[in-house]
Design a protein around this motif. Structure first.
Motif, PDB file in Angstrom:
ATOM      1  N   GLY A 179      46.376  47.233  38.351  1.00 29.65           N
ATOM      2  CA  GLY A 179      45.955  47.517  36.730  1.00 29.65           C
ATOM      3  C   GLY A 179      46.569  46.504  35.799  1.00 29.65           C
ATOM      4  N   GLN A 180      47.769  46.241  35.722  1.00 30.37           N
ATOM      5  CA  GLN A 180      48.550  45.334  35.141  1.00 30.37           C
ATOM      6  C   GLN A 180      47.943  43.802  35.527  1.00 30.37           C
ATOM      7  OE1 GLN A 180      52.896  45.814  34.411  1.00 30.37           O
ATOM      8  NE2 GLN A 180      52.709  47.090  35.903  1.00 30.37           N
ATOM      9  N   ALA A 181      47.579  43.497  36.930  1.00 25.85           N
ATOM     10  CA  ALA A 181      47.118  42.165  37.138  1.00 25.85           C
ATOM     11  C   ALA A 181      45.555  42.105  36.556  1.00 25.85           C
ATOM     12  CB  ALA A 181      46.907  42.127  38.682  1.00 25.85           C
ATOM     13  N   LEU A 182      44.934  43.393  36.518  1.00 23.99           N
ATOM     14  CA  LEU A 182      43.624  43.253  36.014  1.00 23.99           C
ATOM     15  C   LEU A 182      43.703  42.712  34.497  1.00 23.99           C
ATOM     16  CD1 LEU A 182      40.509  44.148  35.823  1.00 23.99           C
ATOM     17  CD2 LEU A 182      41.011  46.205  35.435  1.00 23.99           C
ATOM     18  N   GLN A 183      44.678  43.437  33.841  1.00 21.74           N
ATOM     19  CA  GLN A 183      44.626  43.084  32.498  1.00 21.74           C
ATOM     20  C   GLN A 183      44.896  41.734  31.971  1.00 21.74           C
ATOM     21  OE1 GLN A 183      43.033  44.412  30.054  1.00 21.74           O
ATOM     22  NE2 GLN A 183      44.154  44.441  28.194  1.00 21.74           N
ATOM     23  N   TYR A 184      45.988  41.171  32.933  1.00 20.52           N
ATOM     24  CA  TYR A 184      46.495  39.831  32.879  1.00 20.52           C
ATOM     25  C   TYR A 184      45.585  38.912  33.058  1.00 20.52           C
ATOM     26  CZ  TYR A 184      50.062  36.294  33.214  1.00 20.52           C
ATOM     27  OH  TYR A 184      51.009  35.047  33.066  1.00 20.52           O
ATOM     28  N   VAL A 185      44.432  39.338  34.107  1.00 19.13           N
ATOM     29  CA  VAL A 185      43.387  38.160  34.358  1.00 19.13           C
ATOM     30  C   VAL A 185      42.303  38.393  33.136  1.00 19.13           C
ATOM     31  CG1 VAL A 185      41.290  38.083  35.992  1.00 19.13           C
ATOM     32  CG2 VAL A 185      43.428  38.401  36.722  1.00 19.13           C
ATOM     33  N   LEU A 186      41.998  39.481  32.886  1.00 15.03           N
ATOM     34  CA  LEU A 186      40.835  39.773  31.674  1.00 15.03           C
ATOM     35  C   LEU A 186      41.399  39.168  30.267  1.00 15.03           C
ATOM     36  CD1 LEU A 186      39.811  43.400  32.022  1.00 15.03           C
ATOM     37  CD2 LEU A 186      38.607  41.532  32.889  1.00 15.03           C
ATOM     38  N   LEU A 187      42.760  39.142  29.968  1.00 12.01           N
ATOM     39  CA  LEU A 187      43.325  38.484  28.751  1.00 12.01           C
ATOM     40  C   LEU A 187      43.231  37.039  28.909  1.00 12.01           C
ATOM     41  CD1 LEU A 187      46.075  41.211  27.738  1.00 12.01           C
ATOM     42  CD2 LEU A 187      43.773  40.919  26.936  1.00 12.01           C
ATOM     43  N   THR A 188      43.484  36.412  29.974  1.00  7.27           N
ATOM     44  CA  THR A 188      43.632  34.939  30.443  1.00  7.27           C
ATOM     45  C   THR A 188      42.201  34.543  30.109  1.00  7.27           C
ATOM     46  OG1 THR A 188      45.618  35.077  31.837  1.00  7.27           O
ATOM     47  CG2 THR A 188      44.091  33.338  32.193  1.00  7.27           C
ATOM     48  N   ALA A 189      41.274  35.379  30.726  1.00  9.63           N
ATOM     49  CA  ALA A 189      39.803  34.916  30.603  1.00  9.63           C
ATOM     50  C   ALA A 189      39.416  34.846  28.934  1.00  9.63           C
ATOM     51  CB  ALA A 189      38.917  35.917  31.306  1.00  9.63           C
ATOM     52  N   THR A 190      39.604  36.038  28.372  1.00  7.81           N
ATOM     53  CA  THR A 190      39.349  36.049  27.074  1.00  7.81           C
ATOM     54  C   THR A 190      39.902  34.934  26.135  1.00  7.81           C
ATOM     55  OG1 THR A 190      39.207  38.521  27.182  1.00  7.81           O
ATOM     56  CG2 THR A 190      39.380  37.590  24.982  1.00  7.81           C
ATOM     57  N   ALA A 191      41.367  34.756  26.381  1.00  5.23           N
ATOM     58  CA  ALA A 191      42.041  33.627  25.635  1.00  5.23           C
ATOM     59  C   ALA A 191      41.365  32.181  25.907  1.00  5.23           C
ATOM     60  CB  ALA A 191      43.554  33.646  25.943  1.00  5.23           C
ATOM     61  N   ARG A 192      40.757  31.972  27.035  1.00  3.11           N
ATOM     62  CA  ARG A 192      40.071  30.751  27.119  1.00  3.11           C
ATOM     63  C   ARG A 192      38.409  30.705  27.137  1.00  3.11           C
ATOM     64  NH1 ARG A 192      44.339  30.418  26.915  1.00  3.11           N
ATOM     65  NH2 ARG A 192      45.952  29.940  28.456  1.00  3.11           N
ATOM     66  N   GLY A 193      38.050  31.843  26.334  1.00  3.33           N
ATOM     67  CA  GLY A 193      36.728  31.726  25.665  1.00  3.33           C
ATOM     68  C   GLY A 193      35.728  32.357  26.767  1.00  3.33           C
ATOM     69  N   LEU A 194      36.151  33.023  27.772  1.00  5.88           N
ATOM     70  CA  LEU A 194      35.285  33.825  28.553  1.00  5.88           C
ATOM     71  C   LEU A 194      34.789  35.202  28.219  1.00  5.88           C
ATOM     72  CD1 LEU A 194      36.673  32.591  31.968  1.00  5.88           C
ATOM     73  CD2 LEU A 194      35.150  31.300  30.501  1.00  5.88           C
ATOM     74  N   ARG A 195      33.747  35.822  28.842  1.00  6.23           N
ATOM     75  CA  ARG A 195      33.319  37.202  28.729  1.00  6.23           C
ATOM     76  C   ARG A 195      33.481  37.870  30.174  1.00  6.23           C
ATOM     77  NH1 ARG A 195      34.233  37.183  23.601  1.00  6.23           N
ATOM     78  NH2 ARG A 195      32.527  35.786  22.330  1.00  6.23           N
ATOM     79  N   THR A 196      33.780  39.029  30.202  1.00  5.54           N
ATOM     80  CA  THR A 196      33.897  39.790  31.213  1.00  5.54           C
ATOM     81  C   THR A 196      33.157  40.857  31.553  1.00  5.54           C
ATOM     82  OG1 THR A 196      36.265  40.589  30.791  1.00  5.54           O
ATOM     83  CG2 THR A 196      36.111  38.505  31.780  1.00  5.54           C
ATOM     84  N   GLY A 214      29.258  33.658  27.473  1.00  6.11           N
ATOM     85  CA  GLY A 214      28.045  34.174  27.001  1.00  6.11           C
ATOM     86  C   GLY A 214      28.531  35.271  25.540  1.00  6.11           C
ATOM     87  N   PRO A 215      27.624  36.192  25.535  1.00  7.77           N
ATOM     88  CA  PRO A 215      27.858  37.057  24.123  1.00  7.77           C
ATOM     89  C   PRO A 215      28.995  37.972  24.138  1.00  7.77           C
ATOM     90  CG  PRO A 215      25.873  37.762  25.171  1.00  7.77           C
ATOM     91  CD  PRO A 215      26.208  36.571  25.947  1.00  7.77           C
ATOM     92  N   ASP A 216      29.566  38.231  23.075  1.00 12.72           N
ATOM     93  CA  ASP A 216      30.558  39.632  23.076  1.00 12.72           C
ATOM     94  C   ASP A 216      29.901  40.672  23.467  1.00 12.72           C
ATOM     95  OD1 ASP A 216      33.155  40.736  22.942  1.00 12.72           O
ATOM     96  OD2 ASP A 216      33.138  40.275  20.862  1.00 12.72           O
ATOM     97  N   GLY A 217      30.663  41.522  23.948  1.00  7.95           N
ATOM     98  CA  GLY A 217      30.361  43.047  24.337  1.00  7.95           C
ATOM     99  C   GLY A 217      30.644  44.029  23.219  1.00  7.95           C
ATOM    100  N   GLY A 218      29.940  44.906  22.808  1.00  6.74           N
ATOM    101  CA  GLY A 218      30.242  45.940  22.098  1.00  6.74           C
ATOM    102  C   GLY A 218      31.244  46.620  22.284  1.00  6.74           C
ATOM    103  N   SER A 219      32.222  47.200  21.087  1.00  2.64           N
ATOM    104  CA  SER A 219      33.323  47.786  21.479  1.00  2.64           C
ATOM    105  C   SER A 219      33.169  49.276  21.784  1.00  2.64           C
ATOM    106  CB  SER A 219      34.429  47.559  20.133  1.00  2.64           C
ATOM    107  OG  SER A 219      33.711  47.881  19.086  1.00  2.64           O
TER     108      SER A 219
END
Length: 326
Positions: free
Chosen positions: A259-276, A311-316
């Motif tokens: 779970g920690q690794a998942l969030q690390y990956v997702l935040l890295t992707a977000t910081a680099r302009g990706l959507r997940t 791509g586009p941002d997702g809804g919160s």
């Protein structure tokens, strides 16, 4: 051990605010927090009332969710100038106590910020259930995501075309099974919230994504069909970019690390302009989860599929103030 510093209300509010922005399956937010002011420890407990008995009977997805919240707490602590010391499953007598974060410090000025943008990405990260553009993600960014998972105690595998097709096929099979199982469909639908409803948990109907008009992308159907409407079908990216998050063991502490690794990956992707977006369907059926393991790799325990791209941002989804503390 570092010098203990009494966490003031502002510091604790920052930590808890970051924690509840972590992703969780169906936005169940299956955590509770308790501060031990004497020991300077923030305890993270499971929330027994926010589980998915059919979808997640052994609570593996719940542990992934809590692990993601713990990673956010770690980032927020560093941002506040505190050094977080994390202990997973600290007391075998308390199985619901999943993690303890001791705050020490203060950090030196050069330790507080790394310039990677991860803390700032916490508030920007949202699951996007919309089509991506199909633009290829540069290899250095993929390598950075892979390194993030590795440093947190998990592995991230980006498959080739054949591997991607295999994993999407397993996800499609899982999605069909779930839709053909009324009890599971009802459980999933119970976490949907109506437009305008004041609900601290769950997924608003307005945040749901469309199905793929071509039928290649098995996005989860939370509605279970009528009477809940689903958005009209759209054309998704032709070349899907996927990553399989996996661990070498499959114990409770491995789920928390994943779970920690998942969030690390997702935040890295977000910081680099990706959507997940997260594809968890195949992980909910033991035979399909086993089939998702990497061929030829011993002790590969799949935890989650991550779809990523531009791509586009997702809804919160809602944040539950009540989930912050007892």
């Amino acid at each position: 051990m570092g010098t203990q510093v009494l966490p003031d209300a502002a510091v604790m509010e920052a930590l808890l605010s970051a924690a509840v922005m972590a992703p969780s399956i169906h936005n169940t937010q299956p955590w509770r927090f308790r501060l031990d002011p004497v020991g300077q420890v923030l305890e993270v407990h499971s929330a027994p009332g926010r589980t998915l008995p059919l979808t997640d009977p052994v609570h593996r997805a719940q542990f992934l969710s809590v692990g993601a919240a713990v990673f956010n707490i770690r980032l927020a602590a560093v941002h506040q100038g505190r050094r977080p010391e994390v202990t997973l499953l600290p007391d075998p007598r308390l199985p619901g106590l999943l993690a303890a974060v001791r705050l020490t410090g203060p950090l030196a000025p050069d330790e507080r910020t790394s310039g990677d943008g991860l803390y700032e990405a916490i508030a920007r990260r949202h699951t996007s259930r919309l089509p991506f553009t199909g633009r290829s993600v540069p290899e250095p960014v993929v390598a950075e995501m892979t390194a993030a998972a590795h440093s947190a105690g998990a592995r991230l595998h980006v498959p080739d075309f054949a591997g991607t097709r295999r994993l999407l096929g397993l996800t499609t099979t899982a999605e069909a099974r779930t839709n053909d199982t009324p009890a599971r469909t009802a459980e999933t639908r119970s976490w949907l919230t109506a437009p305008g409803a004041v609900a601290p948990y769950g997924i608003p109907v307005t945040a749901l994504g469309p199905p793929d008009a071509a039928g290649r992308m098995p996005m989860r159907d939370f509605t279970g069909g009528p009477p809940v409407p689903r958005p009209p079908a759209l054309w998704f990216e032709r070349h899907v970019q996927l990553a399989l998050l996996w661990t070498g063991h499959d114990r409770r502490e491995d789920w928390l690390r994943a779970g920690q690794a998942l969030q690390y990956v997702l935040l890295t992707a977000t910081a680099r302009g990706l959507r997940t977006s997260l594809l968890h369907q195949a992980m909910e059926w033991p035979d399909l989860r086993s089939a998702a393991a990497l061929p030829g790799v011993k002790r590969c325990h799949p935890q989650l599929l991550i779809r990523f791209g531009y791509g586009p941002d997702g809804g919160s989804t809602p944040l539950a103030a009540g989930a912050r503390r007892w």
